[in-house]
Design an enzyme around this catalytic site. Structure first.
Site, PDB file in Angstrom:
ATOM      1  N   ASP A   1      -3.427   8.138  -1.119  1.00 38.74           N
ATOM      2  CA  ASP A   1      -3.712   6.952  -0.172  1.00 38.74           C
ATOM      3  C   ASP A   1      -5.045   6.492  -0.650  1.00 38.74           C
ATOM      4  OD1 ASP A   1      -3.762   5.513   2.264  1.00 38.74           O
ATOM      5  OD2 ASP A   1      -5.216   7.103   3.166  1.00 38.74           O
TER       6      ASP A   1
ATOM      7  N   GLU B   1       0.335   5.555  12.778  1.00 40.49           N
ATOM      8  CA  GLU B   1      -0.942   5.212  13.014  1.00 40.49           C
ATOM      9  C   GLU B   1      -0.927   3.602  13.310  1.00 40.49           C
ATOM     10  OE1 GLU B   1      -5.374   4.748  11.135  1.00 40.49           O
ATOM     11  OE2 GLU B   1      -3.934   6.126  10.423  1.00 40.49           O
ATOM     12  N   ASP B   2      -0.198   2.968  12.720  1.00 32.67           N
ATOM     13  CA  ASP B   2      -0.155   1.399  12.855  1.00 32.67           C
ATOM     14  C   ASP B   2       1.067   0.735  13.216  1.00 32.67           C
ATOM     15  OD1 ASP B   2      -2.529   1.572  11.550  1.00 32.67           O
ATOM     16  OD2 ASP B   2      -1.787   1.247   9.306  1.00 32.67           O
TER      17      ASP B   2
ATOM     18  N   HIS C   1       0.889  -1.262   0.070  1.00 35.13           N
ATOM     19  CA  HIS C   1       0.066  -0.033   0.019  1.00 35.13           C
ATOM     20  C   HIS C   1       0.835   1.293   0.024  1.00 35.13           C
ATOM     21  CE1 HIS C   1      -3.256   3.142   0.810  1.00 35.13           C
ATOM     22  NE2 HIS C   1      -2.594   3.235   2.179  1.00 35.13           N
TER      23      HIS C   1
ATOM     24  N   HIS D   1       3.299   7.105   5.719  1.00 33.48           N
ATOM     25  CA  HIS D   1       1.816   7.621   6.246  1.00 33.48           C
ATOM     26  C   HIS D   1       1.222   7.140   7.110  1.00 33.48           C
ATOM     27  CE1 HIS D   1       0.121   5.320   2.761  1.00 33.48           C
ATOM     28  NE2 HIS D   1      -0.888   5.519   3.447  1.00 33.48           N
TER      29      HIS D   1
ATOM     30  N   ASP E   1     -22.610  14.524 -25.186  1.00 36.50           N
ATOM     31  CA  ASP E   1     -21.226  14.716 -25.430  1.00 36.50           C
ATOM     32  C   ASP E   1     -20.471  13.931 -24.814  1.00 36.50           C
ATOM     33  OD1 ASP E   1     -22.471  15.197 -23.036  1.00 36.50           O
ATOM     34  OD2 ASP E   1     -21.443  17.114 -22.642  1.00 36.50           O
TER      35      ASP E   1
END
Length: 728
Positions: free
Chosen positions: A143, A80-81, A52, A76, A264
């Site tokens: 993300d 958090e993890d 990821h 990123h 269109d």
């Protein structure tokens, strides 16, 4: 498979635009660290978690962002993890990277929450972080894009929630940043789960006709080349595309159309080397194909607020096929694909300055400057829900573009009013607003603004500020918030103090001392004003709704002449004039003493063009030539009439006034009528469903010239929008 991407794939993307070895080494270090921290972690699909962040970094590399943003993309999720802290990131990769990671982490901690309040907190954190550093939302969009690509492995309820959130928040943000490629993929992937039946239906219809559509595109491209080449246009590229599924879906929903009615779906993009050639190509296209009326848009002369530039025209080919043609330069095409990211694309050996970048983006993107303002003005007591709704309603949903008198473009949500416009420009402009001019015409303040309107706001520095009724009128959350804030700040204690001070000064001037004010005094004299206490009275004086002179006269026992009393006296005097003078001042050629009566429907006055209607047994009824009732009568009974040279009497005439609601309006009208030496015979006032006052007045006047002079003076009253004669 795409998800089996490795660092080597990322490295190849980076080397295409990043040539500084130190930057590459820093990114490799971040990759190694992410691999270590995410070891033995797996996604719902069963794949190693590290896939990821690598994919997120690859998406960012396609945008050609700088090394700090790539590193933040790789890291990123580590705060958090994993056991990594913000301080750890600062030590290893610097504060700049750590702040981006922290911004995304704050967003991620509560993501996919089923509780509405938690979701609002989540979005608020993201938007506030984005206001501090635009790179936060760029990483978040990358993300979200990878997550939406791989969402099939999640439970259905969670999938639906994420997709709805994507359509509400992330796709509009991508659109506002001009990142159309990411926006289109976010929309199509989300629609697949939000409305699977419609998604499948549109996809099938596109697929079933794909071969013929592609064949049509090829034929159109060849045809266009045959028009451009002989006319000296040689340095160009032509691309064909089919509108993305969500765009078709939205058009079908908004316009209540079937798939076959969307004309269109096909679009041809012509990319040339300069702006002059854009217009030359447009001329050649219009000369060869039939343009569809009202479908030409010049976004080169007037770019969209997200910096998008292009010429758009819809044309019809000889076989009846309708398609859109977009004409732009290479630079415009780059911005159309990746938006504002094209402006911060990485350049070797050029130092990145977050502050400079934020300033430049705010200068280029008006809505981003609005986001900064919203963030700066956010008060602690404001809830996350209020803040997020304000951003969603006022910024992400903005799709009506109006102009200031100096030509600045202001973006507003659909159905916005001049009040919304005023508060978008400046809070004080909204607070002092008393009227609006749209396209050089005075309009009610609840008028719905349309694309292209030129809006000017009338202000009065002595205005008491917005009314609580405005909250029901405005569309934007920002305007509602500002109006509520103003009303709350009208502190009752301050108004009471102001009222008491004003009354003390008045009593001093009239030399009245020793009088004991009481609640009973207020009830006896001002209960009709819904006042029952001394503080109520002071507050109304402070607001300007109750005159200190009126209160002073009540205290001294002198006769109080109110607006209502003045009106009653005028009406009595007017009725006396009407009953004592029956001469019409109208001449009928050939008759010396005809029986005449002025029509009460139109009330003609000297100076009006008039005609007479011969009634059966009641003489001749005199009407204004444009009277609506006269138009319905038998024409063979209508005769020409004229006025006497100097009719020496006053005539009744009915006018209708439309104005903003105000406690002082009646007094201002009365004063203006009196100043013009005219009288009021009757008056009535109602409020319409547009929250305006509609006042019908019967006046006494000598002539049309006198009436017109009064109307000119009345229109100087800032509250008045319109004045018209009745029944004409």
């Amino acid at each position: 498979m795409q998800d089996k991407i490795t660092y080597d794939d990322l490295f190849m993307k980076l080397k295409s635009y990043m040539h500084n070895d130190k930057d590459i080494e820093a990114i490799k270090k971040a990759y190694d660290y992410a691999c270590t921290m995410h070891e033995n972690q797996f996604r719902k699909s069963g794949e190693p978690y590290i896939i990821h962040p690598i994919q997120v970094a690859c998406i960012l590399a396609e945008l050609k962002v700088g090394p700090a943003t790539i590193i933040a993309g790789l890291l990123h999720d580590v705060v958090e993890d994993t056991e990594t802290s913000y301080d750890d990131i600062v030590v290893m990769f610097g504060e700049d990277v750590a702040n981006i990671v922290e911004g995304v982490t704050k967003v991620g901690k509560l993501k996919f929450s089923s509780l509405e309040k938690q979701q609002a907190e989540n979005h608020q954190k993201m938007l506030l972080a984005m206001a501090k550093d635009i790179r936060v939302i760029v990483v978040k969009l990358a993300d979200r894009l990878h997550n939406i690509r791989t969402i099939a492995s999640l439970p259905e309820e969670k999938r639906l929630r994420i997709c709805q959130e994507t359509l509400e928040i992330y796709a509009p943000l991508a659109h506002k940043l001009g990142m159309f490629k990411i926006k289109a993929e976010l929309e199509d992937c989300s629609l697949r789960y939000v409305d699977p039946l419609m998604y499948t239906s549109i996809l099938k219809q596109l697929t079933s006709s794909a071969k013929s559509r592609l064949s049509t595109i090829d034929a159109v491209i060849d045809d266009i080349k045959n028009q451009l080449n002989p006319n000296g246009v040689t340095n160009y590229t032509i691309k064909g595309r089919i509108k993305n599924i969500y765009s078709i879906y939205k058009k079908m929903k908004q316009q209540d159309k079937e798939f076959d009615e969307i004309y269109d779906i096909l679009a041809i993009r012509i990319i040339v080397d300069n702006v002059a050639n854009c217009y030359q190509v447009l001329g050649l296209i219009h000369a060869h194909y039939t343009p569809v009326p009202k479908r030409f848009k010049d976004y080169i002369a007037v770019p969209k607020p997200n910096l998008y530039q292009s010429l758009h025209t819809t044309v019809i080919a000889s076989d009846g096929q309708t398609f859109e043609v977009q004409i732009r330069t290479e630079d415009m095409d780059q911005i159309a694909e990746i938006g504002i990211a094209a402006h911060w694309a990485y350049k070797d050996n050029v130092a990145y300055s977050k502050e400079k970048e934020q300033f430049e983006i705010a200068q280029k993107l008006k809505w981003y400057a609005d986001l900064l303002q919203f963030s700066d003005e956010k008060e602690e007591k404001d809830s996350a829900e209020e803040f997020v709704e304000s951003i969603k309603d006022d910024i992400l949903a903005a799709n009506v573009y109006v102009y200031t008198p100096t030509g600045d473009v202001i973006a507003l949500p659909k159905s916005s009013t001049p009040i919304d416009f005023a508060y978008k420009i400046h809070t004080n402009l909204g607070n002092k607003m008393v009227g609006a001019i749209v396209n050089n015409r005075m309009v009610p303040i609840d008028t719905e603004l349309m694309n292209g309107d030129i809006v000017s706001i009338k202000i009065n520095k002595n205005s008491f500020g917005p009314s609580a009724d405005w909250i029901k009128i405005v569309k934007t959350s920002h305007a509602k918030h500002k109006i509520k804030s103003f009303l709350n700040k009208q502190n009752r204690d301050v108004l009471i103090a102001q009222g008491k001070s004003s009354l003390d000064i008045e009593l001093s001037q009239i030399k009245k001392t020793g009088f004991e004010l009481s609640d009973q005094f207020v009830i006896d004299n001002f209960s009709k004003n819904n006042l029952s206490t001394i503080d109520d009275m002071y507050c109304e004086i402070g607001k300007g709704n109750l005159s200190v002179k009126t209160v002073g006269l009540k205290i001294t026992g002198a006769q109080v002449v109110t607006t209502e009393d003045q009106l009653q006296r005028q009406i009595e005097r007017s009725n006396k004039i009407l009953t004592t003078n029956s001469e019409t001042g109208v001449v009928v050629e050939g008759l010396s003493n005809p029986q005449l009566k002025l029509g009460a429907c139109c009330n003609p006055i000297p100076g009006d063009e008039i005609e007479g209607y011969i009634t059966k047994g009641n003489g001749i009824m005199v009407h204004h030539k444009n009277c609506k009732n006269l138009a319905a009568l038998e024409t063979n009974r209508v005769i020409d009439l004229t006025w006497a040279t100097n009719p020496n009497r006053k005539y009744p005439v009915n006018i209708k006034i439309t104005a903003s609601q105000s406690n002082n309006l009646l007094a201002e009208i009365l004063n203006t009528v009196s100043a013009n030496n005219m009288y009021i015979a009757s008056i009535s006032q109602v409020n319409n469903n547009r929250l305006e006052s509609v006042i019908k007045v019967k006046l006494l006047t000598y002539s049309l010239v006198e009436l017109q002079k009064l109307i000119v003076n009345m229109k100087k009253i800032p509250l008045i929008h319109n004045i018209e004669r009745e029944n004409l």
